[in-house]
Design an enzyme around this catalytic site. Sequence first.
Site, PDB file in Angstrom:
ATOM      1  N   LYS A  99       0.821  -1.218   0.000  1.00  0.00           N
ATOM      2  CA  LYS A  99       0.000   0.000   0.000  1.00  0.00           C
ATOM      3  C   LYS A  99       0.854   1.266   0.000  1.00  0.00           C
ATOM      4  CE  LYS A  99      -0.796   1.227   4.846  1.00  0.00           C
ATOM      5  NZ  LYS A  99      -1.828   1.606   5.820  1.00  0.00           N
ATOM      6  N   ASP A 100       2.128   1.153   0.348  1.00  0.00           N
ATOM      7  CA  ASP A 100       3.014   2.318   0.359  1.00  0.00           C
ATOM      8  C   ASP A 100       3.624   2.600  -1.011  1.00  0.00           C
ATOM      9  OD1 ASP A 100       2.580   2.532   3.088  1.00  0.00           O
ATOM     10  OD2 ASP A 100       4.389   1.422   3.625  1.00  0.00           O
ATOM     11  N   ARG A 152      -8.177   8.899   3.108  1.00  0.00           N
ATOM     12  CA  ARG A 152      -9.118   7.866   2.653  1.00  0.00           C
ATOM     13  C   ARG A 152     -10.028   7.423   3.788  1.00  0.00           C
ATOM     14  NH1 ARG A 152      -9.063   2.707   3.682  1.00  0.00           N
ATOM     15  NH2 ARG A 152      -6.938   2.850   4.477  1.00  0.00           N
ATOM     16  N   ARG A 170       0.071   9.779  14.110  1.00  0.00           N
ATOM     17  CA  ARG A 170       1.259   9.247  13.451  1.00  0.00           C
ATOM     18  C   ARG A 170       2.033   8.370  14.416  1.00  0.00           C
ATOM     19  NH1 ARG A 170       3.959  11.803   9.546  1.00  0.00           N
ATOM     20  NH2 ARG A 170       5.086   9.827   9.557  1.00  0.00           N
ATOM     21  N   ARG A 176       1.164   4.610  18.573  1.00  0.00           N
ATOM     22  CA  ARG A 176      -0.232   4.986  18.379  1.00  0.00           C
ATOM     23  C   ARG A 176      -1.138   4.382  19.457  1.00  0.00           C
ATOM     24  NH1 ARG A 176      -1.231   4.067  12.028  1.00  0.00           N
ATOM     25  NH2 ARG A 176       0.593   2.697  12.204  1.00  0.00           N
ATOM     26  N   CYS A 269      -1.769  12.797  -9.252  1.00  0.00           N
ATOM     27  CA  CYS A 269      -1.863  13.154  -7.829  1.00  0.00           C
ATOM     28  C   CYS A 269      -2.525  12.006  -7.089  1.00  0.00           C
ATOM     29  CB  CYS A 269      -2.657  14.432  -7.618  1.00  0.00           C
ATOM     30  SG  CYS A 269      -4.433  14.245  -7.885  1.00  0.00           S
TER      31      CYS A 269
END
Length: 354
Positions: A99-100, A152, A170, A176, A269
């Site tokens: 996903k990165d 998202r 973050r 977290r 983008c």
Amino acid sequence: MSTSTTQPVITPSGRNTKRPVVRVGSRKSVLALLQAEWVVASLKKLHPDVDFEVRGMLSTADKDKITALYKFGGKGLWTNELEAALLANELDMIVHCAKDMPTSVPEGCTLACFTEREDPRDVVVVKKGLEGKYKTLKDLPDGAVVGTSSVRRMAQIRRKYPKLKFQDMRGNIDTRLQKLDAEDSEYSVLILAAAGLHRTSRHARIAQYLDRDTEGGGMLYAVGQGGLALETRAEDSRTLELLKPFEDEKTMLAIETERSIMRTLEGGCSIPIGVETAWLEGNKLRLTGCVVSVEGTAAADAEAVEEVTTREQAVAFGKRVAQMLVDNGAQAILDVINADREASRDKAEPWVPA
């Protein structure tokens, strides 16, 4: 040995041995290194005559843990430094969270392998002390604070629960969770990826799994979420051969479909797009997608089922569903995002989904 990028990248481990060494790049986070070590352990079973050496590096987003992810400029927040080392022949392969990965890789590089996918869904984690009170997003009162730095996730949750509030969050998983559970924490819940909690044996912290059928409104995950992508140099035939038996074909086809839908839509983008892929009978793949405005007030949805057996079919399927999203109103949402990107170009703050 020559360091030419056109020659095999597996290097001798020492003067008195012929055992080759493969240099494996990873981010330095606990989770990233854990994933890299899992990959190495799996590859050693396939190739017991090869040594593997994990090398951790800090990415742009690792170096700055304060700024919200969507306020960074550009792409490759998690990948640029590692890919530079790969192209400089300092690494032989990189273990990425799929996903990165940007939807294109640098010239000379290739995504050589996708491993078997962990659960790709997002999950709700409730603050300790509130676990007996709340179990799902639907349980939260108006004004409850949801922790996430993902546009998202914010957009999709706002679409279904417009009265919830959001605060950037973050850090690695431990950080977290500590922020969430602190007595003075303003957060009621966090939204995290199930994969990270599973891989760090924190299943017990998961209160709710989120997917297209979630009560109160579905939530789709990030492109590639739960998958690991192994990147190499495109001309490195020996490393490519090492990875070939490690690839999970169904995972590769599903993630290539997801990456195709994003690549088609993004137009240069990044956008708050959610996806969900599911294999049905035979080789039929169901692809669900959504594009949601940042405020959650406008959305476009699409879903289709198609037989997918090759990477080319996966790419074509993603393009078709992307066009369905455009036909269903995604273009108006994308136009607003693109306009904001242009207006904030000097500030370098385009959105980056996570």
